[in-house]
Design an enzyme around this catalytic site. Structure first.
Site, short mmCIF file in Angstrom:
data_model
loop_
_atom_site.label_atom_id
_atom_site.label_comp_id
_atom_site.label_asym_id
_atom_site.label_seq_id
_atom_site.Cartn_x
_atom_site.Cartn_y
_atom_site.Cartn_z
N HIS A 162 0.83 -0.97 0.11
CA HIS A 162 0.06 0.10 0.04
C HIS A 162 1.02 1.17 -0.22
O HIS A 162 0.30 2.54 -0.23
CB HIS A 162 -0.75 -0.07 1.16
CG HIS A 162 -2.36 0.09 0.95
ND1 HIS A 162 -3.01 0.41 -0.22
CD2 HIS A 162 -3.35 1.00 1.74
CE1 HIS A 162 -4.23 0.82 -0.23
NE2 HIS A 162 -4.46 1.02 1.02
N ASN A 194 -6.94 6.32 3.82
CA ASN A 194 -8.23 6.58 3.56
C ASN A 194 -8.49 8.04 3.70
O ASN A 194 -9.57 8.52 3.34
CB ASN A 194 -9.11 5.87 4.76
CG ASN A 194 -8.96 4.15 4.42
OD1 ASN A 194 -8.20 3.87 3.29
ND2 ASN A 194 -9.87 3.49 5.12
N ASN A 245 -9.08 3.33 -1.69
CA ASN A 245 -9.66 4.24 -0.67
C ASN A 245 -9.13 5.67 -0.79
O ASN A 245 -9.59 6.80 -0.41
CB ASN A 245 -9.79 3.64 0.68
CG ASN A 245 -10.73 2.64 0.72
OD1 ASN A 245 -11.70 2.60 0.12
ND2 ASN A 245 -10.40 1.70 1.69
#
Length: 206
Positions: free
Chosen positions: A39, A86, A132
């Protein structure tokens, strides 16, 4: 120090540094536990830029670590948001407002599980595609018309594998070598995009 004192100080710094023309953002999560996770591919790309162009992204501003560099002939603010993935849009929206940067002059680099670790894809704009970080940017920065570089991190090993576990997991040594190479290519693509040559970048790297 009041909020206006802070704003005036930042404004003075802005005038001294010269006009920021472009914002380059690598997406990821802050903290040692997330370093080199899938990520954090966007953070890895920014780290590659730091090494290539000789600047540092270490100043705390706009809910992010930031640095400035001339890339593709334009003065850029380079960011690693510290909001966690997020809420990435919070940091970008603050910087855009402060420097009066239009959305089309914001380049976002991020991980993509639909691409292999040896691949990247450049897009002029597009939807969040389930990411996200992009959802936050689109919601808080009022649109999806910003260029982006997708960095492949590989798909889940099987459909039942937990997605969060996958993207927060680490690369194998072999895949890390592939990602390092792609991040260098992302630097070159960034130069082209920032200098107004996104078509050339897409033709070369897509």
């Amino acid at each position: 120090m009041s909020i206006w004192d802070v704003f005036n100080r930042l404004s003075a710094e802005k005038e001294q540094a010269g006009k920021i023309e472009y914002i380059i953002v690598g997406l990821g999560n802050p903290g040692i536990q997330y370093e080199n996770s899938r990520h954090n591919a966007g953070f890895m790309a920014v780290s590659a830029m730091e090494k290539k162009y000789g600047f540092s992204v270490k100043t705390h501003k706009f809910k992010a670590l930031v640095g400035e560099a001339v890339i593709g002939g334009r003065r850029c603010l380079v960011m690693k948001p510290e909001t966690y993935m997020n809420n990435s849009g919070e940091a970008i929206a603050l910087a855009m407002k402060f420097y009066k940067i239009p959305l089309e002059n914001v380049l976002v680099l991020f991980d993509d599980i639909s691409l292999e670790p040896s691949q990247m894809r450049i897009r002029r704009k597009g939807s969040a595609g389930g990411h996200n970080g992009l959802k936050s940017i689109i919601a808080l920065c009022d649109g999806e018309d910003f260029p982006r570089i997708k960095i492949g991190v590989g798909k889940k090993p099987h459909p039942d594998y937990n997605l969060a576990d996958w993207v927060l997991g680490k690369f194998s040594d072999e895949d890390q070598r592939k990602i390092d190479k792609v991040c260098l290519e992302a630097c070159e693509a960034t130069e082209l995009i920032v200098s107004g040559k996104i078509s050339e970048a897409m033709n070369k790297f897509n």
